[in-house]
Scaffold this motif. Structure first.
Motif, PDB file in Angstrom:
ATOM      1  N   LYS A  62       2.616  -1.595   8.068  1.00 44.24           N
ATOM      2  CA  LYS A  62       3.576  -2.695   8.127  1.00 44.24           C
ATOM      3  C   LYS A  62       3.944  -3.013   9.582  1.00 44.24           C
ATOM      4  CE  LYS A  62       7.085  -2.185   5.354  1.00 44.24           C
ATOM      5  NZ  LYS A  62       8.416  -1.997   4.727  1.00 44.24           N
ATOM      6  N   ARG A  63       4.190  -1.958  10.358  1.00 45.58           N
ATOM      7  CA  ARG A  63       4.581  -2.142  11.766  1.00 45.58           C
ATOM      8  C   ARG A  63       3.473  -2.820  12.561  1.00 45.58           C
ATOM      9  NH1 ARG A  63       3.747   1.957  14.974  1.00 45.58           N
ATOM     10  NH2 ARG A  63       4.156   3.465  13.335  1.00 45.58           N
ATOM     11  N   LYS A  64       2.207  -2.532  12.226  1.00 43.97           N
ATOM     12  CA  LYS A  64       1.064  -3.132  12.915  1.00 43.97           C
ATOM     13  C   LYS A  64       0.720  -4.510  12.359  1.00 43.97           C
ATOM     14  CE  LYS A  64      -1.092   1.188  14.242  1.00 43.97           C
ATOM     15  NZ  LYS A  64      -2.262   2.056  14.111  1.00 43.97           N
ATOM     16  N   ASN A  65       1.530  -5.010  11.416  1.00 44.40           N
ATOM     17  CA  ASN A  65       1.315  -6.314  10.783  1.00 44.40           C
ATOM     18  C   ASN A  65      -0.033  -6.422  10.092  1.00 44.40           C
ATOM     19  OD1 ASN A  65       3.831  -7.452  11.435  1.00 44.40           O
ATOM     20  ND2 ASN A  65       3.115  -7.893  13.509  1.00 44.40           N
ATOM     21  N   VAL A  66      -0.535  -5.298   9.571  1.00 42.09           N
ATOM     22  CA  VAL A  66      -1.775  -5.303   8.806  1.00 42.09           C
ATOM     23  C   VAL A  66      -1.496  -5.840   7.410  1.00 42.09           C
ATOM     24  CG1 VAL A  66      -3.629  -3.881   7.851  1.00 42.09           C
ATOM     25  CG2 VAL A  66      -2.733  -3.400  10.141  1.00 42.09           C
ATOM     26  N   VAL A  67      -0.478  -5.304   6.759  1.00 45.60           N
ATOM     27  CA  VAL A  67      -0.051  -5.757   5.436  1.00 45.60           C
ATOM     28  C   VAL A  67       1.456  -5.560   5.318  1.00 45.60           C
ATOM     29  CG1 VAL A  67      -2.202  -5.251   4.189  1.00 45.60           C
ATOM     30  CG2 VAL A  67      -0.459  -3.503   4.349  1.00 45.60           C
ATOM     31  N   LYS A  68       2.053  -6.325   4.423  1.00 45.58           N
ATOM     32  CA  LYS A  68       3.431  -6.067   4.024  1.00 45.58           C
ATOM     33  C   LYS A  68       3.361  -5.005   2.945  1.00 45.58           C
ATOM     34  CE  LYS A  68       5.004 -10.753   4.874  1.00 45.58           C
ATOM     35  NZ  LYS A  68       5.530 -11.986   4.282  1.00 45.58           N
ATOM     36  N   SER A  69       4.311  -4.105   2.954  1.00 42.53           N
ATOM     37  CA  SER A  69       4.240  -3.045   1.948  1.00 42.53           C
ATOM     38  C   SER A  69       5.622  -2.731   1.399  1.00 42.53           C
ATOM     39  CB  SER A  69       3.620  -1.775   2.541  1.00 42.53           C
ATOM     40  OG  SER A  69       4.430  -1.253   3.567  1.00 42.53           O
ATOM     41  N   THR A  70       5.629  -2.274   0.162  1.00 43.87           N
ATOM     42  CA  THR A  70       6.846  -1.760  -0.454  1.00 43.87           C
ATOM     43  C   THR A  70       6.531  -0.380  -1.009  1.00 43.87           C
ATOM     44  OG1 THR A  70       6.346  -2.753  -2.608  1.00 43.87           O
ATOM     45  CG2 THR A  70       7.713  -4.044  -1.097  1.00 43.87           C
ATOM     46  N   LEU A  71       7.541   0.447  -0.995  1.00 43.73           N
ATOM     47  CA  LEU A  71       7.407   1.810  -1.483  1.00 43.73           C
ATOM     48  C   LEU A  71       8.552   2.071  -2.433  1.00 43.73           C
ATOM     49  CD1 LEU A  71       6.040   4.683  -1.047  1.00 43.73           C
ATOM     50  CD2 LEU A  71       7.876   5.076   0.579  1.00 43.73           C
ATOM     51  N   GLU A  72       8.211   2.482  -3.653  1.00 43.12           N
ATOM     52  CA  GLU A  72       9.232   2.809  -4.640  1.00 43.12           C
ATOM     53  C   GLU A  72       8.932   4.193  -5.190  1.00 43.12           C
ATOM     54  OE1 GLU A  72      10.572   1.502  -9.095  1.00 43.12           O
ATOM     55  OE2 GLU A  72       9.686  -0.022  -7.808  1.00 43.12           O
ATOM     56  N   ILE A  73       9.853   5.108  -4.950  1.00 38.06           N
ATOM     57  CA  ILE A  73       9.705   6.456  -5.490  1.00 38.06           C
ATOM     58  C   ILE A  73      10.909   6.726  -6.367  1.00 38.06           C
ATOM     59  CG2 ILE A  73       9.587   8.914  -4.957  1.00 38.06           C
ATOM     60  CD1 ILE A  73       8.048   8.216  -2.452  1.00 38.06           C
ATOM     61  N   ASP A  74      10.653   7.087  -7.598  1.00 40.00           N
ATOM     62  CA  ASP A  74      11.694   7.400  -8.575  1.00 40.00           C
ATOM     63  C   ASP A  74      12.627   8.456  -7.984  1.00 40.00           C
ATOM     64  OD1 ASP A  74      13.132   8.474 -10.796  1.00 40.00           O
ATOM     65  OD2 ASP A  74      11.547   7.802 -12.142  1.00 40.00           O
ATOM     66  N   GLU A  75      13.930   8.188  -8.047  1.00 40.34           N
ATOM     67  CA  GLU A  75      14.901   9.105  -7.469  1.00 40.34           C
ATOM     68  C   GLU A  75      14.871  10.482  -8.117  1.00 40.34           C
ATOM     69  OE1 GLU A  75      18.812   7.444  -7.271  1.00 40.34           O
ATOM     70  OE2 GLU A  75      18.106   5.643  -6.271  1.00 40.34           O
ATOM     71  N   SER A  76      14.375  10.574  -9.340  1.00 44.22           N
ATOM     72  CA  SER A  76      14.334  11.874 -10.006  1.00 44.22           C
ATOM     73  C   SER A  76      13.165  12.732  -9.522  1.00 44.22           C
ATOM     74  CB  SER A  76      14.263  11.698 -11.520  1.00 44.22           C
ATOM     75  OG  SER A  76      13.029  11.116 -11.887  1.00 44.22           O
ATOM     76  N   SER A 116     -10.556  -6.521  -0.263  1.00 47.49           N
ATOM     77  CA  SER A 116      -9.736  -7.416  -1.080  1.00 47.49           C
ATOM     78  C   SER A 116      -9.126  -8.599  -0.344  1.00 47.49           C
ATOM     79  CB  SER A 116      -8.607  -6.628  -1.761  1.00 47.49           C
ATOM     80  OG  SER A 116      -7.555  -6.387  -0.849  1.00 47.49           O
ATOM     81  N   GLY A 117      -8.982  -8.487   0.969  1.00 42.56           N
ATOM     82  CA  GLY A 117      -8.307  -9.555   1.700  1.00 42.56           C
ATOM     83  C   GLY A 117      -6.809  -9.591   1.423  1.00 42.56           C
ATOM     84  N   ALA A 118      -6.259  -8.497   0.934  1.00 43.51           N
ATOM     85  CA  ALA A 118      -4.838  -8.444   0.567  1.00 43.51           C
ATOM     86  C   ALA A 118      -3.937  -8.513   1.794  1.00 43.51           C
ATOM     87  CB  ALA A 118      -4.538  -7.165  -0.211  1.00 43.51           C
ATOM     88  N   SER A 119      -2.768  -9.081   1.579  1.00 40.07           N
ATOM     89  CA  SER A 119      -1.749  -9.121   2.631  1.00 40.07           C
ATOM     90  C   SER A 119      -0.513  -8.311   2.236  1.00 40.07           C
ATOM     91  CB  SER A 119      -1.339 -10.564   2.920  1.00 40.07           C
ATOM     92  OG  SER A 119      -0.790 -11.159   1.752  1.00 40.07           O
ATOM     93  N   GLU A 120      -0.486  -7.842   0.998  1.00 40.69           N
ATOM     94  CA  GLU A 120       0.647  -7.066   0.512  1.00 40.69           C
ATOM     95  C   GLU A 120       0.145  -5.909  -0.343  1.00 40.69           C
ATOM     96  OE1 GLU A 120       3.411  -9.541  -1.609  1.00 40.69           O
ATOM     97  OE2 GLU A 120       3.397 -11.047  -0.028  1.00 40.69           O
ATOM     98  N   VAL A 121       0.851  -4.778  -0.246  1.00 39.53           N
ATOM     99  CA  VAL A 121       0.542  -3.614  -1.073  1.00 39.53           C
ATOM    100  C   VAL A 121       1.853  -2.992  -1.539  1.00 39.53           C
ATOM    101  CG1 VAL A 121       0.364  -2.039   0.911  1.00 39.53           C
ATOM    102  CG2 VAL A 121      -0.750  -1.453  -1.235  1.00 39.53           C
ATOM    103  N   ASP A 122       1.859  -2.564  -2.791  1.00 33.96           N
ATOM    104  CA  ASP A 122       3.028  -1.908  -3.368  1.00 33.96           C
ATOM    105  C   ASP A 122       2.615  -0.518  -3.837  1.00 33.96           C
ATOM    106  OD1 ASP A 122       4.728  -4.201  -3.158  1.00 33.96           O
ATOM    107  OD2 ASP A 122       3.719  -5.022  -4.914  1.00 33.96           O
TER     108      ASP A 122
END
Length: 106
Positions: free
Chosen positions: A24-38, A68-74
């Motif tokens: 994300k910092r290198k502007n390669v892709v936008k990313s989100t990270l979701e980890i279950d709190e449990s 893939s040519g993706a710009s976002e990853v989750d």
């Protein structure tokens, strides 16, 4: 994409977080990270299991960037009745399973 950190020392999920933030910092892709709190970031996983999880993540990201040519990853890690489920999704072009000439892998 080389492993730049010792993921066994900091934990596999912290390593994945670090790598996604780096992309994300290198502007390669936008990313989100979701980890279950449990699910704690310091799961008591054997180093071999941590390596396996990290390599699965790493291969998915490598293929995403290469094809893939993706710009976002989750990235998502959730608790299930049977343990945990890890998913990696992107907004890339994908591929058709019925296309001729596709080699079937593992």
């Amino acid at each position: 994409f080389p492993v730049t950190i010792d993921f066994v020392e900091i934990g596999v999920f912290n390593a994945i977080f670090y790598e996604l933030e780096n992309l994300k910092r290198k502007n390669v892709v936008k990313s989100t990270l979701e980890i279950d709190e449990s699910i704690t970031l310091k799961l008591d996983l054997k180093p071999e299991i941590q390596l396996l999880l990290f390599r699965i993540y790493q291969e998915a990201i490598k293929n995403m960037l290469k094809y893939s040519g993706a710009s976002e990853v989750d990235f998502k890690l959730i608790r299930t009745d049977n343990g945990a489920e890890m998913s990696i999704r992107d907004n890339g072009k994908g591929f058709g399973l019925s296309q001729e000439g596709i080699k079937h892998g593992i």
